[in-house]
Every structure is written in C-alpha cells, then in structure tokens.
Design an enzyme around this catalytic site. Structure first.
Site, mmCIF file in Angstrom:
data_model
loop_
_atom_site.group_PDB
_atom_site.id
_atom_site.type_symbol
_atom_site.label_atom_id
_atom_site.label_comp_id
_atom_site.label_asym_id
_atom_site.label_seq_id
_atom_site.Cartn_x
_atom_site.Cartn_y
_atom_site.Cartn_z
ATOM 1 N N SER B 52 0.826 -1.211 0.000
ATOM 2 C CA SER B 52 0.000 0.000 0.000
ATOM 3 C C SER B 52 0.861 1.263 0.000
ATOM 4 O O SER B 52 0.360 2.363 -0.262
ATOM 5 C CB SER B 52 -0.959 0.000 1.194
ATOM 6 O OG SER B 52 -0.226 0.051 2.400
ATOM 7 N N HIS B 53 2.148 1.128 0.319
ATOM 8 C CA HIS B 53 3.049 2.285 0.307
ATOM 9 C C HIS B 53 4.205 2.095 -0.667
ATOM 10 O O HIS B 53 5.209 2.783 -0.577
ATOM 11 C CB HIS B 53 3.571 2.573 1.717
ATOM 12 C CG HIS B 53 2.491 3.057 2.627
ATOM 13 N ND1 HIS B 53 1.627 2.203 3.277
ATOM 14 C CD2 HIS B 53 2.097 4.304 2.966
ATOM 15 C CE1 HIS B 53 0.766 2.907 3.991
ATOM 16 N NE2 HIS B 53 1.028 4.183 3.829
ATOM 17 N N HIS B 125 3.965 14.246 2.284
ATOM 18 C CA HIS B 125 4.384 12.873 2.599
ATOM 19 C C HIS B 125 3.344 11.931 2.025
ATOM 20 O O HIS B 125 2.162 12.092 2.255
ATOM 21 C CB HIS B 125 4.483 12.715 4.128
ATOM 22 C CG HIS B 125 5.359 11.572 4.586
ATOM 23 N ND1 HIS B 125 4.974 10.257 4.477
ATOM 24 C CD2 HIS B 125 6.595 11.547 5.153
ATOM 25 C CE1 HIS B 125 5.946 9.475 4.974
ATOM 26 N NE2 HIS B 125 6.936 10.238 5.387
ATOM 27 N N ALA B 127 4.147 8.373 1.894
ATOM 28 C CA ALA B 127 4.869 7.101 2.024
ATOM 29 C C ALA B 127 4.638 6.500 3.398
ATOM 30 O O ALA B 127 3.922 7.052 4.233
ATOM 31 C CB ALA B 127 6.357 7.351 1.787
ATOM 32 N N ASP B 183 4.954 1.003 12.717
ATOM 33 C CA ASP B 183 4.500 2.163 11.941
ATOM 34 C C ASP B 183 3.010 1.956 11.770
ATOM 35 O O ASP B 183 2.595 1.081 11.009
ATOM 36 C CB ASP B 183 5.229 2.162 10.589
ATOM 37 C CG ASP B 183 4.650 3.158 9.587
ATOM 38 O OD1 ASP B 183 3.799 3.965 9.968
ATOM 39 O OD2 ASP B 183 5.068 3.084 8.415
ATOM 40 N N ALA B 185 -0.925 3.621 11.249
ATOM 41 C CA ALA B 185 -1.914 4.676 11.159
ATOM 42 C C ALA B 185 -2.667 4.685 12.481
ATOM 43 O O ALA B 185 -2.892 3.619 13.061
ATOM 44 C CB ALA B 185 -2.887 4.401 10.019
ATOM 45 N N GLY B 192 -4.139 4.133 2.446
ATOM 46 C CA GLY B 192 -3.669 3.366 1.291
ATOM 47 C C GLY B 192 -4.312 1.982 1.242
ATOM 48 O O GLY B 192 -4.628 1.472 0.168
ATOM 49 N N ASP B 193 -4.511 1.378 2.419
ATOM 50 C CA ASP B 193 -5.125 0.051 2.450
ATOM 51 C C ASP B 193 -6.611 0.101 2.092
ATOM 52 O O ASP B 193 -7.154 -0.871 1.579
ATOM 53 C CB ASP B 193 -4.900 -0.608 3.816
ATOM 54 C CG ASP B 193 -3.451 -1.052 3.989
ATOM 55 O OD1 ASP B 193 -2.896 -1.628 3.034
ATOM 56 O OD2 ASP B 193 -2.876 -0.813 5.061
ATOM 57 N N HIS B 235 -11.817 5.718 22.122
ATOM 58 C CA HIS B 235 -11.388 7.046 22.574
ATOM 59 C C HIS B 235 -9.887 7.107 22.835
ATOM 60 O O HIS B 235 -9.273 8.158 22.708
ATOM 61 C CB HIS B 235 -12.190 7.501 23.799
ATOM 62 C CG HIS B 235 -11.768 6.897 25.086
ATOM 63 N ND1 HIS B 235 -12.167 5.650 25.500
ATOM 64 C CD2 HIS B 235 -10.947 7.355 26.073
ATOM 65 C CE1 HIS B 235 -11.632 5.378 26.673
ATOM 66 N NE2 HIS B 235 -10.887 6.391 27.044
ATOM 67 N N LYS B 236 -9.255 5.968 23.164
ATOM 68 C CA LYS B 236 -7.813 6.011 23.431
ATOM 69 C C LYS B 236 -7.022 6.233 22.135
ATOM 70 O O LYS B 236 -6.115 7.072 22.087
ATOM 71 C CB LYS B 236 -7.357 4.737 24.146
ATOM 72 C CG LYS B 236 -7.950 4.639 25.548
ATOM 73 C CD LYS B 236 -7.380 3.475 26.347
ATOM 74 C CE LYS B 236 -8.028 3.461 27.732
ATOM 75 N NZ LYS B 236 -7.411 2.479 28.641
#
Lengths: 344, 344
Positions: B52-53, B125, B127, B183, B185, B192-193, B235-236
């Site tokens: 995806s990247h 960005h 990537a 890494d 999201a 991307g996914d 919420h976290k």
C-alpha cells in the site's frame, strides 16, 4: 462522582484531607516530604473525580509500606547524563518524589535545549499520571510520560501476560482553553478500575480481559483471579504498550513489568518499575504561538461535535468543587482513625 | 505478498526498479536528488511487502507533481532553533528531502544532548513512516516519528471528520534481534489500504469507518466516497491521533489536517502538513546496554507465544528477497513506459 453529596457524604476541605492522608502515610513510614507529595496527589485525584486513583489507593500505600516493599523514607539521587538527559535513582521510593527532586533542573534543561528527557528507575508508582504531567503544561511546556507496571496484560497475538497496564499521558498548554491533557492505561481499562468494578460488583464490557483459560471476559473477578487484561485497540494498542515497556525499562533502567518479585511482601501493591518523561518547550519551535494553535484544534473539535475535551471533565469538577471534596462519611471517619492510629 | 512469483510476475533488481521510478519522478518535475530519495523509499516498501506504500504510490506522486500541488524541485531550509531542536521548512517539497537535509546535524544533536527534536513543516508525505525511522535504529538510536495527513477520520465522540490517518512510528535497536520497529496509522487502517481494498474489491472489517451518513461500515467505497475512517481503539486511539495533530501542526508548524485546500489541484494526493521526529541516544541513559534490554523483551514476548515481532515480517521478506523485487509484469511494463515517456 457528581458534585452534590448524598446524605451520608461529608464535605471536607482539600487541605484538611491532605493533612489526614499525609498523617496516615507518615504513620506508616513515609518521611514528611514524601507523605505530603503523595497526599497531594491522592487527594487531587479524589477531588477531580478520578476515584480509582484517589482515596481508594490509601490502603495500597499502607500495605506496600508496611510490608517493607517500598521505602517511604528513601532519598532519591539525581544524575546528570547529558545536556538533555537527567536520570533519578529513586532508591526504592516513589517516582513522585524523584520527579519532585528533578523538576527544577529538568524544567531548565527543557527550556535550554527545546526538549529534554527524564528517566526514573528503581521506583514505585500507584497513582494517576496526569498529576505528574499537568504542572509542566501550567509552565507552558508539553510533557509526555509513560510508566510500566506489573505484568497483567496479554500482548495481542501472545498467550500469556507480559505487559503492565503501562499508562501513557500527555499534557500541553492550550491558550484560553487551559490545557489539553490525557492519561490512559494502554490496557482496555486501568487496573484500578477493574478493582473498583469488583468491589462495586459491576461487570466491565465484554473483552476487557481474559479469564485464567484465556477466554475473553468482562467479569472483573475473572480478570483479577488468574486472568489478565488485554491492550486497548488490538495490535496497535499492543504496540503502544510495548513501547512503554521498552522505553521505561529498556531505556530508563527500570524493571520490566515481569522483573520484580513482590511475593515475599504480602499486600505489596506498588509496581517497582520505571517512568520516563519527555518535556518540550514549544516556544523554541518558532512559528505561531503553540497555545493559539492548540485553541484552533479545540475549536475545530468542538465544531465537529466533540463535547468532552481531554481532561476537561476533571478540570471542570476541580473548579466546581473549589477546594471542597465530598467523601463518604464512613470512609472519612475510617481515614481519621487511620491517621490517629485508632485503626490498623 | 509471498516470495514465489506467479507466472505473470517479473523479478527485477531493486537497483533497476529504483532507477525506473526515479526516472518517472524526474520526468514529472523532481530534481534528481529528490527523485532518488523518493524512489528508494517507494521501492523499499514494495520490496518489504508494504504494497500500500510501494509502487501503488507512483500515480499519486505523478498526479501531485503534475497538478503543481507539490514542488519536486524544492530546496528545503534547515533552521537551528535550540541545542536540541532543529526545524526544516520543506518549501512545499517532500518531507523525506527535508529529513535527508537535517539527518547529519539531527543525529549529532541526539548524540550530544541525549534527545533531540526535528520539526518539518510546509511539507508533503505519501509514504510509509518506517523508512524514515529505521536508519536511526541502524545507528543505535531510538526514533519516534508522527505525521498528520488529510482530514478523513472522525474523532471518537464527534460527528464529523477532523483528524488525518496520523501515523505514529517507532524504531529502536534490539541487539542480536536487529531492531524493533512499528508504523501504524492511528486510524483503524491506513488510507492506502482502503484504496487497495476498493481497487481489489474486498471488504474491510465492520466498523473500519463510517459512510456519508455516519453509519459504521467496512465497505471501502462507502468510506472513500463521502464517508470517513475512525481512529483505532475508540477514545484512546482517538487521543493518540489528537496528539499527532497537536505535535505535528501545533508544535511543528505544519498545517492541521483540515487546513490545506487542494481542490484547485486535481489529482493532488500528497497531504501538505507537518512531521516531527524525536530521537534518543540510549547510550546516554546509563545502565545496561539498551540492545540487551530490548533482547530481553523480545525473548519474553517469544516465550509468551508471540510469533510476529513488530517489523520482523518486513525484515524477513527483505532478507529473503535479497534485492530482487517481484512486480506484476503488466505493472512493470507500464512503469517502464512512464519512465520512457511512452505513457502518461
């Protein structure tokens, strides 16, 4: 947790309540400075409605002190590691005392360098993290803190508990909005809230933890008796929890959550681990004042329909209570007895 | 993502593939240094199975460059803010180029001070974040990075999207274990996914996002067409995402995820925001070597039954592929056409 007391609720000034809790702690082996710092923390949490980290913790402090697990008289030692890095050996005492020792120099290093790191090891913590980070935001600084605790959480994809509840907290100044502050266990819920749920006899959401056979459950008794919590948010929350272990124990020199053995200290309740702080001075970043930008974010969140801003409920309750704390009358009487040595 | 190619899959050396992608980027307005850095990033992701990247991003780069949204020839400017704080104005170019400019001085500041902060603003960005942080771990340093993106995620408790996917990454040396790197999201999944899922016609888990009316959905088309993602972990996760906005835009001086308007640049795909790095030199912390402690954590996780260590799958694939990257033959032919100017 509302502000109107029930009939069996006493209202006591924060100052007086702090004195009572400090007296309990001194009676159980804390030197007076330690007792005062811990009492302010504990009563502040109760005042703000953080009941799982308020007066509820008093018995944990007493048991840990009496069992000889934590040293209430410990004198921490500050170490200068690098221009942007300080460390404190807490000498088997409480992290809050180590933070108090380092605060002035750590704040100076943050302002000099733009960012600084404080590593606390050989330390105990039985409180919320927000009281540790909020004072930095009051000084116009951003503070991040993490602390690992005792093994009670099964990493996503593993079969046995490894991580602690491993909370992560941030406080940042927010101009007219005061501050933005959050303090979250990186487990589904804080360990204190599981204990409160068991005491009060209510269930937690399904999947809050697992029972002793690894089956998902929301029963606090099953989580506490041979079961475990799980990280919040599946594998992503599990990675945040891993980061807390890695930075607090790997970098900071504390124990990993499974590396201490308190079995010889019946009643011990204070995890003996490590805590780290990252402090940032936003005035060094240049550009628009940070507080104005934080206000912009808050306005946008409000426009998007967010009614509860992080930390706001506690701060509103703090303001509304104006230094007067409601405590169940029977609980208060028991605390007075503990303070005067009439109860054990 | 396996290592055995299907019949319609070509195998090409990483070096040659980098050359092709760099040529495409140069043809679309990147100066050669920019083209080489972005191509290495993009091909590295493809090689590691982060599809995806990887090459999937080439069309996004082309469209953003052609629309005049991002400046492929921009020359970033390094600013010295404080002994532990550097900033870069990316001048409407890519963050990777800004990082490349700052890397040597930032690394020196980390080693001098124990911790340092790098703030990149006015930057784009498109990537993964792990290529940004891994080189620091290879140097024995710990690196954290965050970047905010374009509004596409509804904060927990809000009714409208505010946050970007706002990824958060960590890389840390781990002795014999290589490194620990994640890494993520801070949305349920990377944007991307979602795009890949729509292209490939498969559904995402229920609750991955919301449709245009705010109803939970796992349909990538509904999420992308007027709907939105949500933060991971309720919420976290939402608070972690808020932290990314606050630090990248509030502190770092980039745009908030909603503060840029790319509507006049059809095809623009690169969020114009900010990115921050916190670098730590664990050798300054004292105590046991950090790598040894990280090994201890890894051993414990393995004992607890964790089969996938963070970043390990990518690194294993990287080793297995040994510089040879499988690419669908038709896709490779098209990339060659783009590089030679035979396709637009």
């Amino acid at each position: 947790m509302g502000n109107r007391p029930a009939e069996d609720t006493a209202i006591i000034s924060e100052t007086e309540l702090r004195g009572i809790v400090a007296q309990i702690l001194e009676r159980n082996g804390c030197r007076s400075e330690v007792a005062e710092i811990l009492a302010a923390n504990c009563v502040g949490a109760e005042r703000d409605g953080s009941v799982s980290h308020g007066l509820f913790r008093v018995e944990g402090y007493i048991a840990s002190l009496r069992s000889g697990w934590v040293d209430g008289a410990a004198v921490p030692v500050l170490e200068d590691k690098a221009p942007g890095c300080l460390a404190v050996d807490a000498k088997n005492g409480f992290t809050q005392i180590a933070l108090d020792l380092a605060r002035e120099e750590f704040t100076a290093r943050i302002r000099q360098n733009g960012i600084a790191l404080l590593l606390i090891r050989n330390s105990h913590h039985l409180a919320a993290l927000w009281p540790d980070v909020e004072p930095f935001a009051e000084e116009g600084l951003i503070a991040l803190s993490m602390i690992n605790s005792m093994t009670c959480s099964v990493p996503q994809g593993a079969k046995k508990p490894v991580f602690g509840t491993n909370p992560f907290a941030l406080a940042a100044p927010a101009g007219k909005e005061g501050m933005l502050v959050f303090d979250m266990a990186t487990t589904t819920t804080a360990h204190g809230d599981v204990q409160v749920a068991r005491r009060e006899g209510h269930m937690l959401p399904p999947g809050t933890g697992v029972d002793r056979d690894g089956n998902p459950t929301g029963d606090p008794a099953k989580i506490l008796d041979g079961g475990a919590l799980v990280p919040f948010g599946g594998h992503k929350g599990s990675l945040i929890s891993l980061m807390v272990e890695l930075l607090c124990a790997g970098l900071g020199g504390g124990h990993f959550s499974w590396e201490f053995d308190w079995s010889g200290h019946p009643g011990a309740a204070t995890p003996h681990t490590g805590q780290i702080f990252i402090g940032i001075d936003p005035s060094k970043a240049g550009g628009l004042p940070f507080g104005m930008r934080a206000e912009t974010l808050v306005e946008k969140l409000r426009e998007a329909g967010l009614s509860h801003l992080p930390g706001r409920r506690r701060h509103d309750l703090r303001a509304a209570r104006a230094g007067q704390v409601p405590v169940a009358a029977a609980r208060l009487a028991h605390l007075r007895d503990l303070a005067e040595g009439r109860a054990g």
